[in-house]
Design an enzyme around this catalytic site. Structure first.
Site, short mmCIF file in Angstrom:
data_model
loop_
_atom_site.label_atom_id
_atom_site.label_comp_id
_atom_site.label_asym_id
_atom_site.label_seq_id
_atom_site.Cartn_x
_atom_site.Cartn_y
_atom_site.Cartn_z
N ARG A 30 0.62 -1.80 0.17
CA ARG A 30 0.14 -0.11 0.15
C ARG A 30 1.23 1.23 0.10
O ARG A 30 0.29 2.31 -0.58
CB ARG A 30 -0.78 -0.19 0.78
CG ARG A 30 -2.12 -0.68 1.36
CD ARG A 30 -3.29 -0.92 2.44
NE ARG A 30 -2.67 -1.45 3.37
CZ ARG A 30 -2.84 -2.73 4.21
NH1 ARG A 30 -3.63 -2.92 3.20
NH2 ARG A 30 -2.17 -2.88 5.14
N SER A 43 -1.32 -16.67 5.91
CA SER A 43 -2.01 -15.44 6.12
C SER A 43 -3.59 -16.40 7.04
O SER A 43 -4.62 -16.25 6.63
CB SER A 43 -3.08 -14.87 5.43
OG SER A 43 -2.00 -13.31 5.03
N CYS A 98 -5.44 -18.34 15.87
CA CYS A 98 -6.09 -18.38 17.35
C CYS A 98 -7.03 -18.59 16.79
O CYS A 98 -7.82 -19.02 17.99
CB CYS A 98 -6.17 -16.66 17.02
SG CYS A 98 -4.43 -15.82 17.32
N THR A 140 17.10 -5.62 13.50
CA THR A 140 17.50 -6.36 14.11
C THR A 140 19.64 -5.38 14.11
O THR A 140 19.27 -4.50 13.71
CB THR A 140 18.15 -7.70 12.99
OG1 THR A 140 18.59 -7.64 12.74
CG2 THR A 140 16.78 -8.69 13.51
N PRO A 180 21.36 -3.45 10.18
CA PRO A 180 20.24 -2.70 9.86
C PRO A 180 19.44 -3.35 8.77
O PRO A 180 18.12 -2.52 8.46
CB PRO A 180 21.25 -1.60 9.63
CG PRO A 180 22.70 -1.74 9.26
CD PRO A 180 22.30 -2.92 10.10
N ILE A 217 17.87 -5.62 7.87
CA ILE A 217 17.09 -6.99 8.28
C ILE A 217 15.99 -6.93 10.03
O ILE A 217 17.13 -6.33 10.51
CB ILE A 217 18.04 -8.16 8.90
CG1 ILE A 217 19.30 -8.64 7.81
CG2 ILE A 217 17.75 -9.61 9.23
CD1 ILE A 217 19.95 -10.15 8.00
N TYR A 218 15.11 -6.76 9.55
CA TYR A 218 14.07 -6.48 10.13
C TYR A 218 13.72 -7.82 11.23
O TYR A 218 13.26 -8.81 10.15
CB TYR A 218 13.02 -5.08 9.76
CG TYR A 218 13.22 -4.68 9.16
CD1 TYR A 218 13.03 -2.92 10.06
CD2 TYR A 218 13.99 -3.65 8.28
CE1 TYR A 218 13.24 -1.90 10.12
CE2 TYR A 218 14.83 -2.43 7.87
CZ TYR A 218 13.99 -2.09 8.72
OH TYR A 218 14.49 -0.27 8.60
N ALA A 219 13.10 -7.75 12.50
CA ALA A 219 12.34 -8.91 12.78
C ALA A 219 10.85 -8.38 13.87
O ALA A 219 10.94 -7.66 14.35
CB ALA A 219 13.15 -10.05 12.87
N TYR A 274 -22.83 4.58 29.95
CA TYR A 274 -23.53 3.79 30.70
C TYR A 274 -24.82 3.99 30.44
O TYR A 274 -25.56 5.09 30.33
CB TYR A 274 -23.79 4.41 32.10
CG TYR A 274 -25.05 3.97 33.45
CD1 TYR A 274 -25.59 2.81 33.16
CD2 TYR A 274 -25.56 4.93 33.64
CE1 TYR A 274 -26.38 2.41 33.60
CE2 TYR A 274 -26.62 4.69 34.81
CZ TYR A 274 -27.00 3.44 34.55
OH TYR A 274 -28.09 2.72 35.16
#
Ligand SMILES: Cc1cc2nc3c(=O)[nH]c(=O)nc-3n(C[C@H](O)[C@H](O)[C@H](O)COP(=O)(O)OP(=O)(O)OC[C@H]3O[C@@H](n4cnc5c(N)ncnc54)[C@H](O)[C@@H]3O)c2cc1C
Ligand SMILES: Cc1cc2nc3c(=O)[nH]c(=O)nc-3n(C[C@H](O)[C@H](O)[C@H](O)COP(=O)(O)OP(=O)(O)OC[C@H]3O[C@@H](n4cnc5c(N)ncnc54)[C@H](O)[C@@H]3O)c2cc1C
Ligand SMILES: CC(C)(COP(=O)(O)OP(=O)(O)OC[C@H]1O[C@@H](n2cnc3c(N)ncnc32)[C@H](O)[C@@H]1OP(=O)(O)O)[C@@H](O)C(=O)NCCC(=O)NCCS
Ligand SMILES: CC(C)(COP(=O)(O)OP(=O)(O)OC[C@H]1O[C@@H](n2cnc3c(N)ncnc32)[C@H](O)[C@@H]1OP(=O)(O)O)[C@@H](O)C(=O)NCCC(=O)NCCS
Lengths: 549, 549
Positions: free
Chosen positions: A23, A40, A44, A275, A278, A280-282, A428
């Site tokens: 996006r 995907s 749960c 991580t 730089p 590589i993200y995790a 309420y």
């Protein structure tokens, strides 16, 4: 900045990253590698498909590779396992599990969202048949297939965490006799003991056998059954075993690539979810996060954080500098008729983190008592003893628990105090709440403790009372018949003012009622009539006796 | 400081003051004066007793004078009307309504909680018989008695506020044909028009006739019926009329005593809830409050604030210096199957207060779609166009609306932004929510607008579009059959990238789908493929068409 992004793992964290990334950037080259046959899917929801609550298997597939490609122009390679990160060359080594061939793919960035693996205790026989773990659709197919086909009579669930308890319920719904074996003295670790006790009583009432404080020592076949040996020597005979003894972060790739691993065992990331490399993200169940309350490292494998982290990483890959603010571990579970939820830190965690705390309970209906269908909840909050900053909350009840935990989670996120809860302007009308919502009430009760309007004593302190302390039960006589703390004196609250002379002002007086409200009023009366050592039993007899059962 | 406290009005605000005051101060002399025959009754439950949802009348009596005296040692004088405040002598003049005698009572402090009176429009015939208002138990007895005894066929409810709508529902449940006559073009004033439109459609579907933009011009008897003449000339024939045209603060005593009255008509109080006479406090439906969002004076007659204000006044009477932080007007109602809620300011209020705002909607299920029983909600948030500070929220849906409005009310109380919503760590399991909760999602969608990721257009702006603007419907073909905005082009989202050349890049393109999600994705695709004037229809076709009906 190039924009070829390889994503390892195509479920909660991975798919969310891919969707947001597309996006934000139509041009990026995005490839998802997923070793399993699906992306995907609704992790749960798996227990509920086994329990036939979610009838249709397809409902578990939130996105298919085809739909993902059509909508997001993302290349999805299922049954492709990433086996190595070659950081020097910025390449991944990937094994196509169908052809068994290995190939390489170069990258500008990698996003690791490989999740976690179920822990199998290293005991003899653990790899035998009819011993299942539950993490994905194939696992689900196996368990459900077995139950559908063999119509087993009984199951042992090893581990009483959220997944274990959900599995116990769903197998019970399928007609099995279910036992839970749990190493700790309680199920649902995020709860403190007296809160878990209420869950134990409910599980037992539903017919679930609990073997607490007990590990699995071994598993073996016994004729057409499984024999489960417990560490205390007991033996259980059952048809199938579910191993739900927690998960461990999937860090193999990261470790092999020399990425830093945190002290809790998850991949270490900075605030931007990078991580130690730089590029590589995790995210997700594979990483160590910061506990939003204590700022300590924590391991919190939940879907909400995984999804949100994926979105943040996609933002950071497209020019943003967005921080993940840490995790509170807000979690909830349906346990048969009960709803059980927690957020922030519990007593165990605070003690470990060496943080001083105070505790308060209220027990209140989910909505106006005069409107049909009102049901009670026990709401516990933990807060600092000085300024009352909220540290955690736990609720056991029925309808309306989810609402209160979310409001409390919101207050905790914003670092608010018990006094802030008093003023919350909550909605309420009789079908939904009370003019003073349980959350407001929790703020009132806690505020009274901090403002020295009342002193409380906790369920576990009753045994340590001096012999001559007075246990004053201010409930009505009819309530006393349902049980009482040994050695109590009963003076119903409404006659207390008239009967003060029956009590010795020089002694310590512990006042109690059913849940703490009348005990508090009684304590206030005594305190203002010259009694100098007065305490209210927090949570009242109901909480006290729940732990005794 | 003396401590003889006289409380005028013994229900929500008054009884709460008395209870807390006694808990804080055993010595205080506390007298409640209540003109009616009951104290502490459940005002908010009254419509449901008429509708027989709350079967037992006694359930409405939360406390009786006797129980209040026994527990709190508070003197309760029902059927005693305070007729004058003699500030010079610090005395109240009280009329005993049974003996008709008048007497005086001196005070150190007075707490005014006299509530509000139903507004009766000054039209001919308004005092005739079978024209009811609903404020207390005697009113309830009258209405319910009439319905029980005469089994009427129809009713006209004048006023479509919360009470009017609740009465419509409850009379409908009793088998009556019900019409609502409302002066404004919509029911439930706290909602904006497009949100109210959803309520209108639901009410009509349930068989309630709506006469909007229409006042009552006169009431008359017509044989054994009532004739209700509307301002547009229409005439309705009915068996009974409920006047629910709002309430006006009960300020008579205060005015006569020369206490300051606020611009909204309520008694003026300072942050500590003191009137212009420091020995006289005032709370509840009788006072003007500060709007917590705009800081402007506001009149917000609700039970939550009344109860909490009572507690604050009791604290301030016993040495505290506690501020009432203002009211957000958080409110909720069950409207047949719908739940409708709001908090903070709506568009009308913000426009009046000359506050710039932006608006965003999301439409999401209350919990995971794959878990049985998921139902949608339309969630609207209002926020500042610069930093995104939350100004208000409105939700129309079913289960789970109450939770989200309370989380949003909490975020608004703490002056947070739409970006803060993105990070909220809310409880997720399939029966309760989604990994990205509707509240998170509202933050995402709004954040995208503020970060210029997408531009939106609103339902009321469609008519103003240039003639050559392209209306691009990205729904699936089967959805288009259910209705479409006139003149739309349909290209389903998943084929948009392949069919871009069908669209003229030089033109304004308004993308829309059912609720806004796919429209947003479509807009992102166009924006990144050289289209320079692209907008997403906020709330999608569903919201747009709801207003048209
Ligand atoms: C039965 C069950 C019930 C749950 N219930 C809840 C709940 O109610 N609430 C909640 O918040 N959380 C719940 N969770 C946890 C939640 O599902 C996880 O927190 C979330 O899925 C984590 O997302 P992830 O992307 O990190 O990992 P996953 O969603 O597990 O995705 C990781 C994927 O990576 C793939 N992978 C791993 N290594 C490789 C590799 N080398 N190459 C290619 N692919 C690889 C795996 O096959 C896997 O599909 C539940 C989990 C389970 C199993
Ligand atoms: C039908 C109905 C439904 C409602 N539903 C909701 C809801 O769902 N949610 C919500 O938040 N709010 C609701 N409300 C509003 C809520 O009841 C009020 O906001 C709340 O009761 C206000 O409290 P109060 O103490 O100011 O006034 P009240 O509760 O009205 O009490 C005032 C009392 O003062 C007495 N009094 C007045 N003048 C004198 C005098 N001179 N001497 C002696 N006594 C006097 C009156 O007789 C009255 O009993 C509802 C109200 C009604 C009528
Ligand atoms: C299916 C999946 C790929 C969807 O990811 P997604 O596209 O980011 O999520 P959604 O479909 O909910 O869409 C959210 C987007 O729509 C936007 N949106 C939602 N409603 C909108 C509306 N009415 N108007 C405008 N925008 C809207 C949001 O802003 C968000 O976009 P952003 O992230 O760019 O801001 C991912 O959630 C997934 O794989 N889920 C299954 C696995 C899983 O999570 N398992 C664990 C839980 S069981
Ligand atoms: C009945 C009424 C007098 C009760 O007032 P109250 O005594 O203040 O309220 P509650 O009975 O809920 O008790 C709340 C108190 O108990 C305390 N409390 C509640 N649960 C507790 C627990 N488990 N342990 C310790 N304290 C507890 C709270 O801290 C609070 O005390 P505080 O205000 O001194 O801090 C008042 O609410 C009333 O008149 N209601 C009916 C009218 C009305 O509100 N109408 C409009 C809505 S329909």
């Amino acid at each position: 900045m190039g924009n070829k992004v390889l994503i390892v793992g195509g479920v909660a964290g991975g798919a969310s990253t891919a969707a947001r990334l597309r996006r934000m950037d139509e041009e990026a080259e995005i490839i998802i590698f997923e070793q399993g046959p699906h992306i995907s899917f609704a992790n749960c929801g798996l227990p509920y498909h086994i329990g036939k609550v979610i009838e249709e298997r397809e409902k578990l597939l939130v996105q298919t590779p085809e739909a993902m490609e059509a909508r997001f122009n993302v290349e999805v390679r299922i049954k492709n396992k990433v086996v190595k990160i070659d950081r020097a060359n910025q390449e991944l080594e990937v094994k196509d599990l169908e052809s068994d061939e290995t190939y390489r793919e170069d990258y500008d960035y990698v996003v690791l969202s490989p999740g976690a693996d179920p822990i199998k205790p290293p005991v003899p026989g653990v790899d035998g048949d009819r011993i299942f773990t539950l993490r994905n659709i194939p696992d689900t197919d196996e368990i459900k297939g077995y139950v559908d086909q063999h119509k087993p009579d009984s199951a042992v669930v090893v581990g009483g965490g959220y997944i274990g308890v959900e599995m116990a319920e769903n197998l019970h719904e399928r007609g099995l006799d279910v036992s839970i074996v749990e190493l700790a003295p309680q199920v649902l670790g995020p709860l403190d003991r007296e809160m878990a006790a209420q869950v134990h009583n409910h599980l037992r009432m539903k017919g679930i056998e609990l073997y607490l404080d007990n590990g699995v020592a071994g598993l073996a076949d016994q004729e057409d059954k499984k024999k489960v040996s417990l560490s205390n020597g007991e033996e259980l005979t059952t048809d199938l075993v579910i191993m739900a003894a927690g998960v461990s972060p999937n860090t193999e790739l990261a470790q092999k690539a020399g990425l830093e691993i945190g002290e809790t065992g998850g991949i270490k990331v900075n605030d931007y979810l990078q991580t130690s490399d730089p590029n590589i993200y995790a995210i997700g169940d594979a990483i160590e996060v910061t506990d939003a309350v204590t700022s300590n490292p924590a391991y919190i494998p939940l879907a909400g954080p995984a999804n949100k982290q994926g979105r943040i990483v996609a933002n950071n890959l497209t020019g943003a500098k967005e921080k993940f603010p840490g995790s509170q571990g807000t979690a909830i579970a349906k346990v048969f008729d009960l709803t059980v939820a927690g957020t922030g830190n519990n007593e165990k965690q605070l003690t470990e983190a060496d943080i001083d705390y105070e505790v308060s309970y209220i027990n209140k209906k989910n909505h106006a008592g005069y409107y049909p269908g009102a049901v009670p909840m026990t709401l516990k909050i933990l807060f600092t003893p000085d300024e009352g900053r909220l540290l955690g909350a736990q609720i056991v009840g029925y309808e309306g628990v989810d609402k209160r935990i979310d409001v409390l989670a919101t207050a905790i996120r914003f670092e608010k105090t018990v006094f802030d809860l008093q003023d919350l302007d909550l909605a309420y009308a009789p079908p939904f709440g009370s003019a003073k919502d349980p959350v407001n009430m929790a703020g009132f009760a806690a505020g009274n403790i901090l403002n020295d309007k009342v002193d409380v004593i906790h369920w576990h302190q009753i045994d340590e009372l001096a012999d001559d302390a007075i246990l004053l039960d201010v409930r009505e006589e009819v309530e006393v018949k349902l049980g009482q703390i040994d050695g109590s004196v009963n003076i119903p609250l409404n006659s207390l003012r008239d009967r003060l002379e029956e009590l010795d002002k020089s002694k310590e007086v512990v006042v109690y009622c059913a849940v703490g409200l009348r005990g508090y009023i009684g304590a206030r009366i005594l305190m203002q009539h010259g009694f100098e050592n007065v305490k209210n039993l927090a949570g009242g007899y109901k909480l006290y006796s729940a732990v005794q059962k």
